[in-house]
Design an enzyme around this catalytic site. Structure first.
Site, PDB file in Angstrom:
ATOM      1  N   TYR A  61     124.774  71.018 -49.302  1.00 45.54           N
ATOM      2  CA  TYR A  61     125.484  72.264 -49.069  1.00 45.54           C
ATOM      3  C   TYR A  61     125.031  72.906 -47.755  1.00 45.54           C
ATOM      4  CZ  TYR A  61     126.647  71.985 -54.084  1.00 45.54           C
ATOM      5  OH  TYR A  61     127.077  71.580 -55.328  1.00 45.54           O
ATOM      6  N   GLN A 183     126.661  66.823 -64.514  1.00 42.01           N
ATOM      7  CA  GLN A 183     127.393  67.916 -63.879  1.00 42.01           C
ATOM      8  C   GLN A 183     128.715  67.311 -63.419  1.00 42.01           C
ATOM      9  OE1 GLN A 183     126.952  70.899 -60.147  1.00 42.01           O
ATOM     10  NE2 GLN A 183     125.170  70.855 -61.502  1.00 42.01           N
TER      11      GLN A 183
END
Length: 359
Positions: A61, A183
């Site tokens: 990120y 996830q």
């Protein structure tokens, strides 16, 4: 806030978690948001006030800046606040600065710990499948990190069903660290996870953290048939995920969302999150927000209770097609299906019965 046990671990996490994908806004992640340290601090404060105890990030990120910002914001706070991070995507230009090799995992974890300013990561995810690295090598690297005290639990993200089972099988055979959670992407916009991943989670005892439960804003009520999307939306800004394969179904789903939201006098986003929390196998949802108002509204989903009839309406309008072998099982195997099977087949059975009643 409700706290749910994470898979077969002894860890309890909040039903709503907070994700840092909007922190930094560098490179390809500029379209997700540009939350700075001050804004991030306020958002984390709000989350803690509402009982959130897990915060999600990844080395990918904003080129690591999201980890740095989250680390600064969490510095000095209670050790009850848990952190997840991830490894897999490129962190440099070299041929070995990506993937799930022992070389990359050990280096990437050290880099993440440095950016986060922590001595351990509570839940360390394999961010994506790596078909070139033997799963045994990947698991041995994770085992090393746990033995060194650098990670406490491991998880997988964006794996196919067979890939996940291959990893779990290798972990059992080698008596190596076993992932406790997946996830994955799951929402009313796309319920693909019901084919394999959610049944796998129920059957194998894996926790499930859902990323982008609002489909990157598609389920907020901003995107409706015949209406122009807001200029500040992720889709307009160039963010490519998720892929929308059936625009008609999306618009139909949003209309039902809006109707149910009006019945509760709440936002469509809050209803979409509440529906996801109602589904079998789900442990928590990872929220990502660019504004305080969005975050506060999303957090309120934890206390929204939908009726069975409202859940059924949303199930029906967004139902995934029964691809093979599921349509065959739907016709011939209903007397011998497990709880895992019924993640997909349960809503399908109700829809089939409803159609037969109309006849």
């Amino acid at each position: 806030m409700q706290y749910r046990q994470l898979g077969r671990s002894g860890l309890k996490i909040s039903a709503l978690n907070f994700g840092s994908v909007t922190f930094g806004g560098q490179g390809n992640f500029a379209a997700t948001g540009k939350v700075d340290v001050a804004e991030a601090t306020r958002m984390v404060d709000i989350c803690v006030e509402h009982g959130v105890n897990m915060f999600d990030t990844a080395d990918a990120y904003s080129g690591g800046e999201a980890e740095e910002i989250l680390g600064r914001v969490l510095q000095g706070r209670s050790r009850e606040l848990l952190v997840t991070s991830k490894v897999r995507f490129p962190t440099g230009k070299g041929p070995n600065e990506q993937g799930l090799s022992r070389h990359h995992i050990l280096n990437a974890c050290d880099d993440s710990l440095r950016r986060l300013g922590r001595d351990h990561i509570d839940l360390y995810y394999l961010h994506e499948w790596d078909g070139l690295t033997p799963v045994e090598e990947t698991l041995e690297a994770l085992q090393t990190l746990r033995d060194q005290g650098k990670i406490r639990y491991a998880g997988i993200s964006n794996f196919a069903g067979w890939q996940a089972m291959k990893l779990l099988g290798a972990a059992e055979r080698g008596r190596l660290i076993t992932p406790v959670s997946q996830q994955l992407y799951y929402s009313l916009e796309a319920r693909d996870a019901e084919y394999e991943l959610l049944p796998l989670a129920v059957d194998q005892g894996l926790g499930v953290q859902v990323w982008s439960p609002l489909a990157c804003g598609l389920l907020t009520g901003k995107y409706r048939r015949g209406k122009t999307a807001p200029e500040d939306s992720r889709r307009i800004s160039g963010w490519p995920e998720p892929e929308v394969r059936d625009l008609k179904k999306l618009y139909d789903t949003v209309e039902v969302l809006v109707q149910i939201a009006e019945e509760h006098s709440v936002s469509a986003a809050r209803v979409a999150l509440a529906w996801t929390l109602h589904k079998p196998g789900i442990t928590s949802l990872v929220l990502g927000a660019r504004k305080e108002s969005q975050l506060l509204d999303n957090l309120a989903a934890a206390s929204l209770r939908l009726t069975q009839e409202q859940v059924r309406r949303l199930d029906d309008v967004s139902a995934p097609d029964l691809i093979y072998p599921y349509w065959h099982q739907n016709r011939n195997a209903f007397d011998r299906l497990s709880k895992a099977d019924l993640v997909l087949q349960g809503p399908a059975k109700r829809l089939r019965e409803a159609l037969e009643t109309k006849k």
